[in-house]
Design an enzyme around this catalytic site. Structure first.
Site, PDB file in Angstrom:
ATOM      1  N   GLU A 198       3.891  -6.476  -1.540  1.00 21.57           N
ATOM      2  CA  GLU A 198       4.777  -5.459  -0.947  1.00 21.57           C
ATOM      3  C   GLU A 198       6.252  -5.873  -1.011  1.00 21.57           C
ATOM      4  O   GLU A 198       6.988  -5.712  -0.052  1.00 21.57           O
ATOM      5  CB  GLU A 198       4.366  -5.183   0.506  1.00 21.57           C
ATOM      6  CG  GLU A 198       2.981  -4.566   0.630  1.00 21.57           C
ATOM      7  CD  GLU A 198       2.635  -4.111   2.036  1.00 21.57           C
ATOM      8  OE1 GLU A 198       2.135  -2.989   2.175  1.00 21.57           O
ATOM      9  OE2 GLU A 198       2.871  -4.866   2.995  1.00 21.57           O
ATOM     10  N   GLU A 250      -4.463  -1.254  -0.803  1.00 21.83           N
ATOM     11  CA  GLU A 250      -4.779  -1.403   0.625  1.00 21.83           C
ATOM     12  C   GLU A 250      -5.027  -0.020   1.187  1.00 21.83           C
ATOM     13  O   GLU A 250      -4.084   0.724   1.460  1.00 21.83           O
ATOM     14  CB  GLU A 250      -3.638  -2.086   1.387  1.00 21.83           C
ATOM     15  CG  GLU A 250      -3.460  -3.544   1.016  1.00 21.83           C
ATOM     16  CD  GLU A 250      -2.413  -4.249   1.893  1.00 21.83           C
ATOM     17  OE1 GLU A 250      -2.065  -3.721   2.975  1.00 21.83           O
ATOM     18  OE2 GLU A 250      -1.947  -5.329   1.479  1.00 21.83           O
TER      19      GLU A 250
END
Length: 599
Positions: free
Chosen positions: A161, A235
């Site tokens: 991320e 995710e």
């Protein structure tokens, strides 16, 4: 299966050996699950119809001191990879170096913060050199487990991320190159939420998306930047984490199933984060600081309201997903493994106590310093500083008045004058009144690192302890004696064998250590500790740190894995800050507190 061509992303579908392949993945972190249960959890994953295991790698555990590496026992990553392969699971490895994961400092070792110029997750030389040193140890162990070498690893994630951090355009290419030059040859991926996709990618790695509620715009954006490429939700958040002082987050099974069903209908691959959350044992929990006035620490449980519960139980989510995934399997799914037995043991009566003050001679030699020193810069642990736990700062005062923290306490301090409790200083309470007294008195601040922030732009500022001056009547305090109380196994073992314990019948003093024995008369079983009437502290069972408890909730039980107990007597030591009930209670089921739906 002949190994000619691994996972490829050359068209709108992944291929493995040239055949269409859909990743049905789930996250289980080896460092959050007792090693004795790795196989049980992975078998339950297989039985749910998943084909791929994803796991992070926590740098802070594997390199607790600079240059000192640990890949043994609970941290035997190669053992975990071999187990996954033996059970027929592929693996997506997410080696960081930053992992977020609701883990202290996102898995970065706190000794990095000893460098006053450190800028984490950038190409600052002090950071890149440390990353290369870690990858030199980690990746050499990973390389033989790649698909092309006959192993289970079909893909490796580059960082984590980074689009939400994005402080250095050269950083992602550096991490990618560090992986490649260490011998990684499998497919590379990146992973970001929708906003992060704009800045989180790196040339040569497939971008994937993270979300919980179905995000058509995010999927469309992904399609736009990667036309004719496979789409994956790296995710898919099956639940959510909890913070001390908040409620327990739940995400309904029906809502979860509807989104996963839609993801599969869109011909996408998916990874459930988490499939099984496990536990933030010890002091490893992170903290949350997005849109809050002050950081809020994560609770000890990482149940996450995931399909497999903290203790490995099946949930409604598990059964619904198994039914869904069975339609995507060419052969019948494996039988569902039977559950572990659990016990609610008889309450343990506290027999002995030892005050914090009497425990100090079991700590390392204290530091004398004119000014306060933050935890990370203490000259302990072979000059790697203190990473976790508590630090005691003591100095002399000759009068009372107003004690002001100047916002320099990280994160919470119990304040004592001549060992009498005065109050708590934290992010909300910045001042305390200290009464006048005769002569010279000792002012003590027991400062707790409640968990470093694991996500957001403030990673460089996660120093703990006293991070600046504390003032009494607007004058900075000086001349400290500083004790490091990181409560590592060596300290706990020295405590256990100490002759300084007193009978609990004598008035206990706080903070203190409280000891009792749990007698197990058969094969040890999983259980949960409950501590009604206690306030805040840490529990050690046979020397292992189960994690923190705190009466403010939401979590009201601590998971005790059966394999950490043995037949006969088991020693339980509780470090309690302020009040003790005199007994430790057990339950066969967890209590995570009042619930609230994830927003």
């Amino acid at each position: 299966m002949s190994r000619v061509e691994g996972l490829r992303a050359n068209s709108s579908q992944f291929t493995l050996e040239g055949e269409p392949f859909r990743i049905l993945g789930g996250s289980i972190h080896y460092f959050r699950v007792p090693r004795a249960y790795w196989e049980d959890r992975l078998l339950k994953m297989r039985a749910c119809g998943l084909n791929t295991l994803t796991t992070y790698v926590p740098w802070n555990l594997h390199e607790p001191e600079r240059g000192a590496f640990n890949f043994q026992d609970q941290l035997d990553l190669e053992g975990y990879l071999r187990l996954a392969a033996s059970l027929g699971l592929w693996v997506i490895l997410r080696p960081g170096p930053y992992i977020c994961a609701e883990w202290d400092l996102g898995g970065l070792p706190s000794w990095l913060l000893r460098d006053k110029n450190m800028t984490l997750r950038t190409t600052y030389p002090g950071f890149t050199e440390a990353v290369e040193s870690f990858f030199n140890q980690l990746i050499v162990r990973v390389v033989p487990h790649q698909y092309s070498k006959g192993g289970p690893i079909i893909a490796v994630q580059v960082e984590n991320e980074y689009g939400s951090y994005a402080k250095d355009a050269e950083y992602m290419p550096f991490i990618k190159e560090a992986l490649l030059s260490s011998g990684i040859t499998e497919l590379l991926l990146t992973s970001d939420n929708q906003d992060g996709l704009k800045l989180g990618g790196v040339k040569g790695a497939l971008e994937t998306i993270n979300f919980q509620k179905l995000n058509p715009n995010g999927i469309k954006y992904l399609d736009g930047i990667q036309p004719q490429k496979p789409k994956m939700v790296m995710e898919y958040w099956s639940g959510w984490f909890d913070l001390w002082g908040d409620l327990h987050h739940v995400f309904t099974a029906e809502d979860m199933l509807a989104v996963v069903t839609e993801i599969l209908k869109l011909n996408m691959s998916v990874n459930l984060y988490m499939f099984h959350g496990g536990t933030n044992f010890g002091f490893m929990n992170g903290a949350f600081a997005m849109g809050t006035a002050a950081p809020k620490p994560m609770v000890t449980s990482y149940d996450y309201d995931a399909p497999l519960s903290e203790a490995g139980d099946y949930t409604t989510k598990y059964h619904l997903l198994r039914n869904l995934f069975s339609h995507y399997s060419t052969k019948p799914l494996p039988e569902v493994p039977s559950l572990q037995e659990r016990r609610a043991y008889q309450p343990v009566v506290i027999q002995q106590h030892l005050s914090l003050w009497d425990s100090l001679h079991f700590t390392d030699k204290p530091l004398k310093s004119e000014k306060s020193v933050n935890m990370e810069n203490l000259p302990v642990n072979n000059n790697n500083g203190q990473s976790y736990g508590y630090t005691l700062y003591e100095t002399s005062i000759t009068h009372g008045g107003t004690l002001n923290s100047k916002k320099n306490i990280r994160d919470r301090a119990l304040v004592f004058v001549d060992r009498h409790f005065v109050g708590v200083l934290d992010y909300k309470v910045l001042e305390l009144a200290v009464l006048d007294g005769k002569g010279e008195r000792t002012l003590s601040l027991l400062v707790e690192n409640c968990g470093r922030v694991n996500y957001g732009k403030a990673l460089d500022e996660q120093h703990k302890g006293l991070v600046g001056d504390i003032e009494l009547n607007k004058r900075p305090l000086r001349d400290f004696i500083i004790h490091s109380l990181d409560m590592m196994p060596g300290f706990v073992n020295r405590l256990k064998s100490s002759g300084h314990w007193k009978s609990f019948r004598q008035q206990p003093s706080f903070p203190g250590f409280f000891q009792g024995r749990l007698y197990v008369d058969g094969p040890p079983r999983d259980t949960f500790i409950r501590l009604p009437g206690w306030s805040k502290g840490v529990v050690f069972v046979n020397g292992k740190n189960l994690g923190r408890y705190w009466s403010i909730g939401p979590q009201q039980t601590l998971y005790v894995p059966g394999p950490w107990l043995h037949k006969g007597n088991n020693q339980i030591i509780v470090f309690e800050e302020q009040e003790a009930d005199g007994k430790i209670q057990f339950s066969s089921s967890p209590d995570y507190g009042m619930t609230v739906d994830v927003q």
